[in-house]
Design a protein around this motif. Sequence first.
Motif, PDB file in Angstrom:
ATOM      1  N   ILE A  77       0.824  -1.245   0.173  1.00  0.00           N
ATOM      2  CA  ILE A  77      -0.008   0.071   0.040  1.00  0.00           C
ATOM      3  C   ILE A  77       0.923   1.369  -0.172  1.00  0.00           C
ATOM      4  N   GLY A  78       0.809   2.297  -0.786  1.00  0.00           N
ATOM      5  CA  GLY A  78       1.224   3.644  -0.801  1.00  0.00           C
ATOM      6  C   GLY A  78       2.622   3.308  -1.392  1.00  0.00           C
TER       7      GLY A  78
ATOM      8  N   ASP B 291      -1.968   5.218   5.039  1.00  0.00           N
ATOM      9  CA  ASP B 291      -1.549   3.521   4.737  1.00  0.00           C
ATOM     10  C   ASP B 291      -1.424   2.869   5.905  1.00  0.00           C
TER      11      ASP B 291
END
Length: 121
Positions: free
Chosen positions: A68-69, A86
Amino acid sequence: MPWWSWILVWVALVSLSLLFFVVMGVRLFRQFMATVKELGEAGDKLTRIPVPAAVSAGTDAAPDANVIGVPPGMAPFAPPHQMRHDYHASKEARREARRQRRVRRKAERGQPQSLRDIEFR
């Protein structure tokens, strides 16, 4: 002791001290150059931008759902609100994964499910 023996003693002392300073200077120069080399290597490591595995392999594969992110190691350069999002998203994903493992484990053992584990969605 004759006068010329004093000259020999002083010439020997001065030449030995000069030899000592030359040897210590060479040693110090080599250590300095090794330090500069390691500093350069560390700088190269820090300036290298990490590339995601899918991009570096040249494939069009979708990134992993758990990623994520921002890529690892780039958090200090990411905006705080993105890092906060996140963090909370990954925390919720871990919580959901634990809940699913708990439900599956209890179902395998034939144990009753907890009310908080039952999905009402």
